[in-house]
Design a protein around this motif. Structure first.
Motif, short mmCIF file in Angstrom:
data_model
loop_
_atom_site.label_atom_id
_atom_site.label_comp_id
_atom_site.label_asym_id
_atom_site.label_seq_id
_atom_site.Cartn_x
_atom_site.Cartn_y
_atom_site.Cartn_z
N ASP A 194 35.90 45.22 32.07
CA ASP A 194 36.00 46.52 32.75
C ASP A 194 34.75 47.36 32.53
O ASP A 194 34.82 48.48 32.02
CB ASP A 194 37.24 47.28 32.26
CG ASP A 194 38.53 46.64 32.73
OD1 ASP A 194 38.50 46.01 33.82
OD2 ASP A 194 39.54 46.75 32.03
N TYR A 195 33.60 46.85 32.96
CA TYR A 195 32.34 47.58 32.76
C TYR A 195 31.94 48.31 34.05
O TYR A 195 30.83 48.16 34.56
CB TYR A 195 31.23 46.62 32.30
CG TYR A 195 31.16 45.30 33.03
CD1 TYR A 195 30.46 45.18 34.24
CD2 TYR A 195 31.78 44.17 32.52
CE1 TYR A 195 30.40 43.97 34.91
CE2 TYR A 195 31.72 42.95 33.17
CZ TYR A 195 31.01 42.86 34.37
OH TYR A 195 30.95 41.67 35.03
N TYR A 196 32.86 49.11 34.56
CA TYR A 196 32.60 49.84 35.80
C TYR A 196 31.47 50.85 35.67
O TYR A 196 30.88 51.26 36.68
CB TYR A 196 33.88 50.55 36.27
CG TYR A 196 34.93 49.60 36.78
CD1 TYR A 196 34.88 49.10 38.07
CD2 TYR A 196 35.99 49.19 35.96
CE1 TYR A 196 35.85 48.22 38.54
CE2 TYR A 196 36.96 48.32 36.42
CZ TYR A 196 36.88 47.83 37.71
OH TYR A 196 37.84 46.96 38.17
N ARG A 256 35.90 52.36 41.42
CA ARG A 256 36.30 50.96 41.52
C ARG A 256 35.67 50.23 42.71
O ARG A 256 35.56 49.02 42.69
CB ARG A 256 37.84 50.87 41.64
CG ARG A 256 38.60 51.32 40.39
CD ARG A 256 38.26 50.42 39.21
NE ARG A 256 39.05 50.72 38.02
CZ ARG A 256 38.66 51.52 37.04
NH1 ARG A 256 37.47 52.11 37.11
NH2 ARG A 256 39.42 51.72 35.97
N PRO A 292 32.27 44.83 38.03
CA PRO A 292 33.01 43.68 37.53
C PRO A 292 33.98 43.10 38.55
O PRO A 292 34.88 42.34 38.18
CB PRO A 292 33.75 44.26 36.33
CG PRO A 292 34.01 45.68 36.72
CD PRO A 292 32.83 46.11 37.55
N VAL A 293 33.83 43.48 39.81
CA VAL A 293 34.69 42.98 40.87
C VAL A 293 33.86 42.17 41.85
O VAL A 293 32.64 42.29 41.91
CB VAL A 293 35.41 44.13 41.61
CG1 VAL A 293 36.34 44.87 40.68
CG2 VAL A 293 34.39 45.10 42.23
N ILE A 318 36.73 38.43 34.21
CA ILE A 318 36.81 38.72 32.78
C ILE A 318 36.25 37.54 32.00
O ILE A 318 36.18 36.41 32.50
CB ILE A 318 38.27 38.99 32.32
CG1 ILE A 318 39.17 37.79 32.64
CG2 ILE A 318 38.81 40.26 32.98
CD1 ILE A 318 40.58 37.92 32.10
N ASN A 322 37.77 40.55 28.52
CA ASN A 322 37.04 41.80 28.72
C ASN A 322 36.23 41.73 30.01
O ASN A 322 35.61 40.71 30.31
CB ASN A 322 36.12 42.08 27.53
CG ASN A 322 36.90 42.35 26.25
OD1 ASN A 322 37.97 42.95 26.30
ND2 ASN A 322 36.39 41.89 25.12
N ARG A 329 38.69 40.53 40.23
CA ARG A 329 37.88 40.99 39.11
C ARG A 329 37.59 39.82 38.20
O ARG A 329 38.30 38.81 38.23
CB ARG A 329 38.58 42.11 38.33
CG ARG A 329 39.95 41.75 37.82
CD ARG A 329 40.70 42.97 37.27
NE ARG A 329 40.12 43.41 36.00
CZ ARG A 329 40.58 43.06 34.81
NH1 ARG A 329 41.64 42.27 34.70
NH2 ARG A 329 40.02 43.51 33.72
#
Length: 474
Positions: free
Chosen positions: A393-395, A94, A363-364, A386, A391, A384
């Motif tokens: 969450d492309y970590y 993260r 994504p943060v 979206i 959507n 973060r």
């Protein structure tokens, strides 16, 4: 002014993590190391660490992943202490060295003026082969003036073979090469033995100097490419971090609009991110038909939810309606350069593709918390992003969420902007409706990797403000 609109979303990029992180024991004005003693001075190491902890407790996006039990006395720099605080978040992918301390003065000068000191090149390295190549050169900088450009290999630095420098430091080969190149200060000279793409070798004496980082190259920043009779707008944006990118983007899209462009290649292969406001403007310029619809939403931790904000596409006089977009990416593509394509997924569906290789996965974003008395700016991960469909969450990189992907090499022996370059050629294929191999399938089969060795953008152990945000810069 709302918190969300003032956000800078930059990345340290994967190469920094590989080199053991940033910070270190430099001066306060550089990397946040500062003095190593305690004392009562408000800028002593202990005082600065306490201030960082207070800011992290208030703003950090993942409060449950903050290790507040860390003893500050075990850390000889502010950055080392930060790395320990966020270790649980890093373990969950993260916060991979996204939270860091930097200089207020240096960063403001970078954002406002594009100021930097160095050779003006971006470097990539191949650990296994022990080779270092130039993948990009800035037009107004010392290296290009000496004939050093994309595709140039650096064979030796000050008489030492690069292969030997890397071999002598197996735990940190990139850091060893960085150290051999010297600090990012005007007047630093190095004799570089180089090999050009045509095989010729020579020695060049290059002196580091102050120069301005140009977000769009005068050579290939914006071009009109012919794709079997269809005009394609090619945009190579080096960074979102510099304010002047907005002016240059408007100028580029004025030309795209005049040419009736509806298909676009966004070359973000080395773009480590930058100002969210610049990403929002670029989104506007691509979306004349989407005014008033959602571009993206920024979401803070629950205690700071009053700062949550949705940005809608806005009308821009230079805007086009992009019907099909190919985004060229690598593992040096991160943050704002991932946010933008993610924002277009709900609208373009199968008409947007990631070309090249998977991106970094960030994504943060960070906000700036300043302590001017110590020239400390804490870039803390605080939100973060979206898209319209919630959507984001492309970590692990954008490839997992993009509707289409096309694997291609970063062929650094061919100039950027050239349709013959592997990633640009693949992007043109996608835009024309021709078939391609998906990124994951290519990785498993090895077909693309066999054409080009696996490389990383180089990052020093104690990067400057510019190096933090422009991966590979020297």
């Amino acid at each position: 002014m709302s918190m969300g609109r003032a956000i800078l979303s930059a990345t340290l990029a994967v190469s920094l993590a590989a080199c053991g992180g940033g910070g270190g024991s430099g001066t306060t004005s550089r990397s946040g190391g500062g003095p190593t003693g305690g004392g009562t001075d408000q800028c002593s190491l202990g005082e600065r660490q306490d201030w960082v902890l207070g800011q992290m407790n208030e703003w950090y996006l993942f409060p449950d992943l903050l290790d507040t039990s860390v003893s500050k006395s075990n850390h000889a720099s502010v950055q080392s202490y930060i790395n320990a605080l966020v270790a649980p978040a890093r373990a969950q992918n993260r916060d991979r060295f996204f939270t860091y301390i930097t200089s207020i003065e240096e960063e403001n000068d970078l954002i406002q003026n594009g100021s930097n000191a160095g050779f003006g090149i971006r470097l990539t390295y191949d650990i296994d082969a022990r080779r270092v190549f130039v993948v990009e050169a800035f037009e107004n900088a010392p290296a290009l003036a000496e004939g050093i450009d994309r595709g140039t290999e650096i064979l030796a630095i000050a008489g030492q073979n690069v292969a030997d420098i890397m071999a002598a430091n197996p735990d940190n080969p990139a850091g060893a090469v960085s150290n051999a190149l010297g600090p990012s200060e005007p007047g630093v000279q190095r004799n570089l033995r180089i090999r050009q793409p045509d095989g010729t070798r020579r020695t060049a004496l290059v002196t580091k100097a102050e120069y301005n980082l140009d977000p769009l190259s005068d050579r290939y920043g914006s071009l009109i490419l012919d794709n079997g009779g269809t005009k394609v707008g090619y945009l190579n944006l080096r960074t979102f971090i510099i304010d002047d990118a907005s002016r240059q983007l408007r100028e580029a899209f004025t030309q795209f609009q005049a040419q009736g462009i509806e298909q676009v290649i966004l070359d973000f292969r080395y773009n480590g991110g930058g100002l969210v406001s610049v990403a929002e403007l670029l989104g506007d310029l691509l979306a004349a038909d989407k005014v008033g619809q959602e571009f993206s939403t920024t979401i803070f931790r629950s205690s700071k939810s009053a700062n949550n904000e949705t940005y809608n596409f806005s009308s821009q006089p230079q805007a086009i309606t992009a019907m099909k977009i190919a985004v060229i990416g690598t593992d040096g593509t991160a943050s704002a350069s991932e946010l933008l394509p993610n924002a277009f997924i709900p609208y373009l569906s199968q008409n947007i593709a990631l070309v090249g290789s998977d991106t970094f996965g960030k994504p943060v974003g960070q906000i700036a918390r300043d302590r001017s008395a110590c020239d400390d700016r804490l870039r803390v991960v605080a939100f973060r992003s979206i898209n319209r469909d919630d959507n984001g969450d492309y970590y692990d990189g954008l490839a997992s969420v993009m509707p289409r992907t096309c694997a291609a090499a970063d062929d650094f022996l061919v100039p950027l902007g050239d349709p013959r370059e592997a990633s640009i050629s693949s992007a043109l294929d996608f835009l024309a409706g021709r078939s391609c191999t998906a990124i994951g399938a290519a990785d498993k089969g090895g077909t693309v990797q066999a054409r080009m060795p696996e490389r990383e953008l180089m990052m020093p152990s104690e990067p400057s403000a510019a190096q933090l945000r422009i991966p590979g810069l020297f």
